[in-house]
Design an enzyme around this catalytic site. Sequence first.
Site, PDB file in Angstrom:
ATOM      1  N   LYS A  21      32.642  50.980  41.293  1.00 29.75           N
ATOM      2  CA  LYS A  21      34.062  51.117  40.967  1.00 29.75           C
ATOM      3  C   LYS A  21      34.306  50.827  39.490  1.00 29.75           C
ATOM      4  O   LYS A  21      35.233  51.393  38.899  1.00 29.75           O
ATOM      5  CB  LYS A  21      34.926  50.222  41.855  1.00 29.75           C
ATOM      6  CG  LYS A  21      34.836  48.729  41.614  1.00 29.75           C
ATOM      7  CD  LYS A  21      35.722  47.973  42.587  1.00 29.75           C
ATOM      8  CE  LYS A  21      35.687  46.471  42.376  1.00 29.75           C
ATOM      9  NZ  LYS A  21      36.385  46.046  41.154  1.00 29.75           N
ATOM     10  N   ARG A  26      36.541  53.447  34.738  1.00 31.05           N
ATOM     11  CA  ARG A  26      36.464  53.803  33.320  1.00 31.05           C
ATOM     12  C   ARG A  26      36.474  55.318  33.150  1.00 31.05           C
ATOM     13  O   ARG A  26      37.144  55.853  32.263  1.00 31.05           O
ATOM     14  CB  ARG A  26      35.206  53.183  32.693  1.00 31.05           C
ATOM     15  CG  ARG A  26      35.331  51.680  32.446  1.00 31.05           C
ATOM     16  CD  ARG A  26      33.973  51.011  32.288  1.00 31.05           C
ATOM     17  NE  ARG A  26      34.091  49.619  31.876  1.00 31.05           N
ATOM     18  CZ  ARG A  26      34.393  48.621  32.693  1.00 31.05           C
ATOM     19  NH1 ARG A  26      34.605  48.869  33.985  1.00 31.05           N
ATOM     20  NH2 ARG A  26      34.481  47.385  32.250  1.00 31.05           N
ATOM     21  N   SER A 144      38.823  37.691  29.931  1.00 33.97           N
ATOM     22  CA  SER A 144      38.307  38.751  30.793  1.00 33.97           C
ATOM     23  C   SER A 144      37.847  39.934  29.951  1.00 33.97           C
ATOM     24  O   SER A 144      38.582  40.424  29.084  1.00 33.97           O
ATOM     25  CB  SER A 144      39.386  39.210  31.775  1.00 33.97           C
ATOM     26  OG  SER A 144      38.988  40.389  32.441  1.00 33.97           O
ATOM     27  N   ASP A 288      30.067  38.196  38.610  1.00 36.25           N
ATOM     28  CA  ASP A 288      30.297  38.682  39.973  1.00 36.25           C
ATOM     29  C   ASP A 288      29.100  38.441  40.894  1.00 36.25           C
ATOM     30  O   ASP A 288      29.213  38.620  42.106  1.00 36.25           O
ATOM     31  CB  ASP A 288      30.637  40.171  39.958  1.00 36.25           C
ATOM     32  CG  ASP A 288      32.072  40.437  39.513  1.00 36.25           C
ATOM     33  OD1 ASP A 288      32.866  39.478  39.497  1.00 36.25           O
ATOM     34  OD2 ASP A 288      32.392  41.589  39.176  1.00 36.25           O
ATOM     35  N   ARG A 319      37.459  31.668  42.683  1.00 32.97           N
ATOM     36  CA  ARG A 319      36.194  31.798  43.402  1.00 32.97           C
ATOM     37  C   ARG A 319      35.374  30.515  43.405  1.00 32.97           C
ATOM     38  O   ARG A 319      34.590  30.291  44.333  1.00 32.97           O
ATOM     39  CB  ARG A 319      35.386  32.959  42.814  1.00 32.97           C
ATOM     40  CG  ARG A 319      35.948  34.308  43.205  1.00 32.97           C
ATOM     41  CD  ARG A 319      35.194  35.475  42.624  1.00 32.97           C
ATOM     42  NE  ARG A 319      35.674  36.735  43.194  1.00 32.97           N
ATOM     43  CZ  ARG A 319      35.389  37.932  42.719  1.00 32.97           C
ATOM     44  NH1 ARG A 319      34.609  38.050  41.651  1.00 32.97           N
ATOM     45  NH2 ARG A 319      35.863  39.008  43.301  1.00 32.97           N
ATOM     46  N   LYS A 389      38.292  46.790  49.196  1.00 31.62           N
ATOM     47  CA  LYS A 389      38.549  46.764  47.760  1.00 31.62           C
ATOM     48  C   LYS A 389      37.411  47.392  46.970  1.00 31.62           C
ATOM     49  O   LYS A 389      37.639  48.039  45.941  1.00 31.62           O
ATOM     50  CB  LYS A 389      38.774  45.316  47.304  1.00 31.62           C
ATOM     51  CG  LYS A 389      39.087  45.152  45.829  1.00 31.62           C
ATOM     52  CD  LYS A 389      39.388  43.710  45.498  1.00 31.62           C
ATOM     53  CE  LYS A 389      39.620  43.519  44.010  1.00 31.62           C
ATOM     54  NZ  LYS A 389      40.812  44.234  43.517  1.00 31.62           N
TER      55      LYS A 389
END
Length: 410
Positions: A21, A26, A144, A288, A319, A389
Amino acid sequence: MKYCITAPHTLACDIHLPASKSISNRALIIRALAHSTHPIHHLAECDDTEVLINALSGNNTTIDIGAAGTAMRFLTAYYASQEGCDITITGSDRMQQRPIAPLVEALQQLGARITYLGKDGFPPLHIKGTKLQGGHIYMPGNISSQFISAILLIAPYLQQGLNISLQGDILSLPYIDMTISMMRYFGASVTRNGNRIEVQPIPYEYRPFDVEPDYSAASYWYEIATLSNQSYHLPHLPVVSIQGDAMIATYATLWGVRTAFDNNGATITPTQALQDKPLHLNLKGEPDLAQTIAITCALKGQQFCIEGIGNLRIKESNRIEALISEAAKLGFTFTSPHPDTLVWNGERCPITQPIIIDTHNDHRMAMTFAPAALCLGEIWIDNPLVVNKSYPNFWNDLQQAGFIITNNET
């Protein structure tokens, strides 16, 4: 809704991973900026990408992106650069708690007209698109990477181009390099020298594009391979990838999992014993992967210290806190002695059955904890459809691999 995940009988199989994703989103922004109708082959079929497709193809003046953080950041920059547009972007309650000020402030330096409709620094946003001047801006590197990528993607259309100086350490640098790589593929002139990135005002030349399978999704199959002692074939997974999370193939060697690539993809095979020394990793480039690595290590009895993951606190969930609370249900006492660090020193406490994992509305929590059934016999996942998601077929793939999934609607 809850799913009960029961450990499978031994069964090796092919797992067709979803498309990335990150790459898909992008490519969609670049195609929109180039006003192209060329196809994007193997585009991701997940909620985050569907949100972006719908926003770019619709004519709504208010866009609700739900929990799609990438869409929020990328669309903010995109609409800010579209002369004449008048758009409100909002999202879920959690999205309205995720800061966006660094991106908004950087865009405003470039001439963007963006106002906050609620709390300053957070969505929802009202955007009046205009021609952006571009020029030289400074941004902190420890924010980020999506903020930086969002501005880079529109940079070829800024009248003066763009020169970004990133200050301090850069988090998730592989995602920024992914953006630069894709921009170059589509004809942009981009150079990065350390913490400085320069983009010339040369528009994209869009061409057909193939999206790679998602290495983040592959990480859960590395976890399953080492916990089940079974091999899995991942078709089309590339040996050379623009995804930073391809590092999972390297990290998994610490669990004794070998990756063999051929023309048909990758085969992952457990081959040797786990290293008996504590694992110390800095994942600032691949945050991640932190959830998968932490839970896999704990289930295999390997102590760890994971650093560089402070930005996990502003993801779909906090998280780090979510990992600490849910790992405790498996008997593992995780701690966070510093804001960007997660540690397990081997301490365990008794387990209370049944084990019901709260996903915290976070797709990666669901997919990280489900394989624990291999060690615990069974595990319950609350709100399991959050996987839509990024990996909508995750539960079907688990069943193909022999896991038994029972649906409890209550």
